[in-house]
Each structure stands twice: as structure tokens, then as C-alpha cells.
Design a protein around this motif. Sequence first.
Motif, mmCIF file in Angstrom:
data_model
loop_
_atom_site.group_PDB
_atom_site.id
_atom_site.type_symbol
_atom_site.label_atom_id
_atom_site.label_comp_id
_atom_site.label_asym_id
_atom_site.label_seq_id
_atom_site.Cartn_x
_atom_site.Cartn_y
_atom_site.Cartn_z
ATOM 1 N N SER A 94 63.717 101.338 18.638
ATOM 2 C CA SER A 94 62.407 101.606 18.046
ATOM 3 C C SER A 94 61.505 100.379 18.105
ATOM 4 N N ARG B 158 58.935 97.644 19.252
ATOM 5 C CA ARG B 158 57.766 97.638 20.136
ATOM 6 C C ARG B 158 57.295 96.187 20.297
ATOM 7 N N ASP C 270 64.919 100.256 33.355
ATOM 8 C CA ASP C 270 64.047 101.427 33.298
ATOM 9 C C ASP C 270 64.097 102.068 31.919
ATOM 10 N N LEU D 13 62.030 99.840 29.539
ATOM 11 C CA LEU D 13 60.591 99.988 29.774
ATOM 12 C C LEU D 13 60.085 101.317 29.220
ATOM 13 N N ALA D 14 60.861 102.372 29.417
ATOM 14 C CA ALA D 14 60.445 103.683 28.919
ATOM 15 C C ALA D 14 60.397 103.708 27.391
ATOM 16 N N THR E 12 60.039 101.078 25.271
ATOM 17 C CA THR E 12 59.116 100.119 24.653
ATOM 18 C C THR E 12 57.678 100.274 25.126
ATOM 19 N N GLY E 13 57.481 100.927 26.264
ATOM 20 C CA GLY E 13 56.138 101.033 26.824
ATOM 21 C C GLY E 13 55.653 99.760 27.482
ATOM 22 N N ALA E 14 56.542 98.777 27.652
ATOM 23 C CA ALA E 14 56.152 97.505 28.264
ATOM 24 C C ALA E 14 55.979 97.662 29.768
ATOM 25 N N ALA E 15 55.183 96.756 30.347
ATOM 26 C CA ALA E 15 54.949 96.789 31.788
ATOM 27 C C ALA E 15 56.100 96.144 32.559
ATOM 28 N N LYS F 296 59.221 94.761 38.173
ATOM 29 C CA LYS F 296 59.549 95.055 36.782
ATOM 30 C C LYS F 296 60.003 93.837 35.992
#
Length: 319
Positions: free
Chosen positions: A72, A74, A142, A145-146, A148-151, A177
Motif C-alpha cells: 500500500s 506510495r 513490474d 511499478l503497478a 506504486t504507480g511509479a515510473a 524501468k
Amino acid sequence: MRVLPHRPARPRRRLAAAAASLTAAVALFLGAGAAPAQAGGLPLPVAYSPTNGVIPALADPASSPPGANDWSCRPSSAHPYPVVLVHGTFGDMRDNWDSMAPLLYDNGYCVFALNYGGPSGNVIQGIDDIPTGAAQLSAFVDQVLAATGAAKVDIVGHSQGGMMPRYYIGFLGGAAKVHTLVGLAPSSHGTTLDGLVTLAQNTGTQGLVNSLVSAACTACVQQESGSGFVSRLDSLPDTVAGVNYTVIETEYDAVVTPYQSSFLSGSGVHDIDLQQQCALDFTGHVGIAFDPNALGDVLNALDPAHPVWVPCVWYSPGL
């Protein structure tokens, strides 16, 4: 009444006490002003010891190190890239990152760690085929990233875990990535295993030895200097544009030898020789992942715009 002469404390005890005091001071300093990634979270204790996580790892090899794998979490604007921790050969995420994970958590990072390269539920990991382990890392990144929404992610790896991500970056699309790769004593260009590989080559026994070793540890043979895997990795440039690299190594490394083989060449590389930085540092290959001097360098590699004071304290994991 006979008065006994005063006996001063033994030098070793005084040294141990001084080292403990310094390490405690370092722990406070490295965590000073830090805010855990989760709002309202309390700072976690950081023990700079390679043995602290062994019993928890034996009890539950699949358990996460302190502060890691909170899905969870972020990333904050201060630390926009979650950190993925990649353990070394024969290690697992719980014992390898008992110091690094809570330190990163205390400094406001989202921290994630995985087991790879070994049977599920086994405390011994990182022994199977390295490219297969790199594919496991790719899938895990992957997933991070999915969630956390990080780039991108930052990667901190120890030993094989500092080298294998270069395979992921170069051959499996990881360059797009990964923001920063930090290697602690990575086997970047292979190892002579303190001369044992060279001895086997010179005596004509390398084939026999490797056939026996690979039955239990494929990754061990793949990390030998001159192996097919190392040759393929060396066919790539050491660095890829857009990725920042830091290598932290100790001259007392008896696993990755010569120790200079850890270092990388190219743009965007920062190679750190711990003894050139701090003559009081006597850590070896395993201890570097728990060394307060080295871990201070990791914090700076991940956030060079806001450097922390890197301590120079006496450190020997044997104590």
C-alpha cells in the motif's frame, strides 16, 4: 585488608564498547530527520549486524525484511522511486536486508524485496540460473511499478544481486524501468574466488569441479571469471544511458576477487573503495550489506541532491 590494584578494562572490551557507541550514534545520524514512507509510521530499529536476520530467515524464509513489501506504500515527491532490494548468492531477502530495509524505510522510501533463484520456501536462494533469476526480477519490478504507480525503480543489490540487474537492464528491457542501480560488492565481471578458479584452470580440473558445483549452485559457476555468462554480460557496455550506477566495494572482499572486478566503467558511474574512504572499515564481502559506512553511501547514491554525512566508524562484522 589487602587492596587489589585497579585493573583497567580490557582493550578488546573498550574497543567493543566504543564501536557499539559509534554505531549507535551513526544509526541516529543516518535516520535523523527521516520520515517513514507511511504517514504516521514509527521509525524501525536498525541493527548493523549480519547475524541479526538469520534466525527470522530460518524460521520463515519467505518473510520480508523489516519495513519492506508494504504494497500500500506510495512514493513521496522526495523519493519518487521505490527501492527494490536484490539479495546475493546463498542469501535471501530476510537475512540479507535486515539492516538496509529498515534504514531505507526510516528515510522515507517505499521498500520492496524478493527471493529469487531458489526453491520456494527455501532459506538458500540465488543459486539457480542467473538469466532465470533476472526474469524473476523483471516480473517483480513490474509488480512494484503497478502497485506504486511509479515510473521507475531504484535497485540496491548485494553480490550477485548487484550484478544480475545489469543483465535485466541490458537484455530484458530493464533500462526503461530502472533509475539507479547500486551494487554492494557486486560480481560485475566475475570472480576468481580468491584464486580457486585460476588454480582449477591451471591444473585442468575446472571442468570436473564445475560439474560438481553446478549440480548444487548453477549461479556459482556462472559467476566465475571467463564463464559463458560473464562473457555474455561483458559483451554489453558496463553502463546504459539513462541509468545511474554506484558500486561500493571493500578491499577485504575474499569472494569477489580481485575486488577491482566489482567496479564499472562508463558515464554515470560512481565507484567507491571503502578503505580509500575510511581506513577504519574492515568489512568483508558479507558484512558490506550491514556496514554503516557503506549504507551511508547507499543513501547518497539514491538521493545525491540531499547527501547525508557518511560516517567513518570502525566496522568489523566479526565483532
